[in-house]
Design a protein around this motif. Sequence first.
Motif, PDB file in Angstrom:
ATOM      1  N   VAL A   1       0.834  -1.206   0.000  1.00  0.00           N
ATOM      2  CA  VAL A   1       0.000   0.000   0.000  1.00  0.00           C
ATOM      3  C   VAL A   1       0.867   1.254   0.000  1.00  0.00           C
ATOM      4  O   VAL A   1       0.607   2.215  -0.740  1.00  0.00           O
ATOM      5  N   LYS A   2       1.916   1.262   0.809  1.00  0.00           N
ATOM      6  CA  LYS A   2       2.797   2.441   0.874  1.00  0.00           C
ATOM      7  C   LYS A   2       3.506   2.660  -0.451  1.00  0.00           C
ATOM      8  O   LYS A   2       3.665   3.805  -0.900  1.00  0.00           O
ATOM      9  N   GLN A   3       3.948   1.574  -1.076  1.00  0.00           N
ATOM     10  CA  GLN A   3       4.602   1.711  -2.375  1.00  0.00           C
ATOM     11  C   GLN A   3       3.635   2.235  -3.429  1.00  0.00           C
ATOM     12  O   GLN A   3       4.009   3.067  -4.264  1.00  0.00           O
ATOM     13  N   ALA A   4       2.379   1.759  -3.384  1.00  0.00           N
ATOM     14  CA  ALA A   4       1.382   2.220  -4.343  1.00  0.00           C
ATOM     15  C   ALA A   4       1.068   3.696  -4.136  1.00  0.00           C
ATOM     16  O   ALA A   4       0.961   4.478  -5.100  1.00  0.00           O
ATOM     17  N   LEU A   5       0.932   4.116  -2.879  1.00  0.00           N
ATOM     18  CA  LEU A   5       0.655   5.526  -2.590  1.00  0.00           C
ATOM     19  C   LEU A   5       1.809   6.417  -3.045  1.00  0.00           C
ATOM     20  O   LEU A   5       1.597   7.514  -3.582  1.00  0.00           O
TER      21      LEU A   5
ATOM     22  N   GLY B   1       1.956   9.336  -6.111  1.00  0.00           N
ATOM     23  CA  GLY B   1       2.212  10.683  -5.627  1.00  0.00           C
ATOM     24  C   GLY B   1       1.258  11.156  -4.550  1.00  0.00           C
ATOM     25  O   GLY B   1       1.098  12.365  -4.360  1.00  0.00           O
ATOM     26  N   LEU B   2       0.633  10.246  -3.834  1.00  0.00           N
ATOM     27  CA  LEU B   2      -0.315  10.612  -2.773  1.00  0.00           C
ATOM     28  C   LEU B   2       0.434  10.741  -1.450  1.00  0.00           C
ATOM     29  O   LEU B   2       0.262   9.946  -0.521  1.00  0.00           O
ATOM     30  N   GLN B   3       1.270  11.758  -1.354  1.00  0.00           N
ATOM     31  CA  GLN B   3       2.145  11.902  -0.203  1.00  0.00           C
ATOM     32  C   GLN B   3       1.364  12.174   1.085  1.00  0.00           C
ATOM     33  O   GLN B   3       1.707  11.649   2.158  1.00  0.00           O
ATOM     34  N   ALA B   4       0.324  12.984   0.992  1.00  0.00           N
ATOM     35  CA  ALA B   4      -0.459  13.296   2.192  1.00  0.00           C
ATOM     36  C   ALA B   4      -1.110  12.032   2.747  1.00  0.00           C
ATOM     37  O   ALA B   4      -1.107  11.795   3.968  1.00  0.00           O
ATOM     38  N   THR B   5      -1.673  11.217   1.860  1.00  0.00           N
ATOM     39  CA  THR B   5      -2.292   9.965   2.301  1.00  0.00           C
ATOM     40  C   THR B   5      -1.243   9.023   2.862  1.00  0.00           C
ATOM     41  O   THR B   5      -1.476   8.330   3.862  1.00  0.00           O
ATOM     42  N   LEU B   6      -0.082   8.995   2.242  1.00  0.00           N
ATOM     43  CA  LEU B   6       1.013   8.136   2.716  1.00  0.00           C
ATOM     44  C   LEU B   6       1.465   8.551   4.107  1.00  0.00           C
ATOM     45  O   LEU B   6       1.733   7.698   4.968  1.00  0.00           O
TER      46      LEU B   6
ATOM     47  N   TYR C   1      -1.051   7.349   6.600  1.00  0.00           N
ATOM     48  CA  TYR C   1      -1.281   5.896   6.650  1.00  0.00           C
ATOM     49  C   TYR C   1      -0.458   5.277   7.779  1.00  0.00           C
ATOM     50  O   TYR C   1       0.730   5.550   7.934  1.00  0.00           O
ATOM     51  N   GLY C   2      -1.111   4.430   8.554  1.00  0.00           N
ATOM     52  CA  GLY C   2      -0.427   3.745   9.635  1.00  0.00           C
ATOM     53  C   GLY C   2      -0.154   2.295   9.289  1.00  0.00           C
ATOM     54  O   GLY C   2       0.897   1.929   8.772  1.00  0.00           O
ATOM     55  N   THR C   3      -1.122   1.456   9.549  1.00  0.00           N
ATOM     56  CA  THR C   3      -0.984   0.034   9.272  1.00  0.00           C
ATOM     57  C   THR C   3      -2.357  -0.582   9.054  1.00  0.00           C
ATOM     58  O   THR C   3      -3.366  -0.089   9.578  1.00  0.00           O
ATOM     59  N   ALA C   4      -2.397  -1.658   8.278  1.00  0.00           N
ATOM     60  CA  ALA C   4      -3.646  -2.392   8.074  1.00  0.00           C
ATOM     61  C   ALA C   4      -3.934  -3.335   9.228  1.00  0.00           C
ATOM     62  O   ALA C   4      -5.045  -3.851   9.350  1.00  0.00           O
TER      63      ALA C   4
END
Length: 295
Positions: free
Chosen positions: A136-140, A144-149, A152-155
Motif C-alpha cells: 500500500v505504501k509503495q502504491a501511494l 504521488g499521494l504523499q499526504a495519504t502516505l 497511513y499507519g498500518t492495516a
Amino acid sequence: MKRSHNSVGFWLLALFFALFVLFMYGPMLVIVVLSFQGPEGGLTFPLRGLSLHWFYKLAEGLGVVDIGAALRRSLALGLTVMAFTVVLSVLAGLAFRKKLAGGNTLFFVVVASLIMPSIIVSLGIGLEFRLLDTGVKQALAAFGLQATLDDYGTALGLFTSALGAHLTWTLPFGLLIMFAIFNRFNPAFEEAARDLGATPWQGFRYVVLPLIAPSVVGIGMFGFTLSWDEIARTSQAIGDVNTLPLELQGLTTTVTTPSIYALGTVTMVVSFLVMGLAVGLAKMLGRRSRKERDA
C-alpha cells in the motif's frame, strides 16, 4: 437387575470424576475467592479479610493500562466474530448439503487451522498484513499521494487482522457443528414447504432456520467465548492495541496485588453470562420449535 452403587468400582469412578471436576474448576474457584480479599490481602492464601476493595481498585485502573478500553475492544471483537461465525457457518453448512466440486479439499483447508499451532497462525497473518502495508505504501508513493502516505499507519487492527485470526479458530468449529446438524436434519420438512408453494428463501426462513435455531445460538456462543479469551492468535495480529486477555497476560508480570484476580473474576463472569444467555435462548427456541411442529 440394577448394579449396586456400593461397589468399589462405582466409588473409584466417582472419586476420579470428583478429582477431574476439582482439577477443572479449582483454579477458577481460587481466583474468585482471592479476589474478594480485604485491603491487606495478597496473592496467596491465607485469605485476609472479605471485601470488594480490589474490585474498586480495578475500576480505578491498573497503572497505565486502560482496562475499560480493553474490555470494550474484546467485547466488540467477540460480538463481531460471533456474527461472522454464525453467518458463514450457516451458509457453508447449507452449501455442503449439495455435492460441491472440490468440497473435500475445501473442507480440509478450513479445518487445517485447528491443527496448526496458534502462534504460527498469528505470525503468518501478521506477516501478511505487514507485506500488505508495504504494498500500500509503495502504491501511494507511486501515485504521488504523499499526504495519504503520511497519514497511513498500518492495516493491522482489531477488525482486520485480529478478526481474521480469530475466524481461523472459530469458523472450523462452527462448520463442524453445522455438518452435525444437517446430517440429522430431515429434508421432508423442506419438501413439504415446497409442495405448499414456498420459495427457497421462505423454506429456509420459516422451516429450516426455526429448526436449527438452537444450534445456531450454540455456534454463536462458541464464536464469542473462543474469541473472548484468545491470546496466541491475537498476539502477533492485533496491531497497536490490545484485547483484554493480552492486557491480562501483560499485567501478570507487573501487578502484584489481588486486583489481577478481580480482573480475572470479571472476565469469567462475562463468559458465564454469555454462556447462560446462549443456553437459555437455545432452550427457548427449542421449545418454540417443538410447539410449532406439534401444532
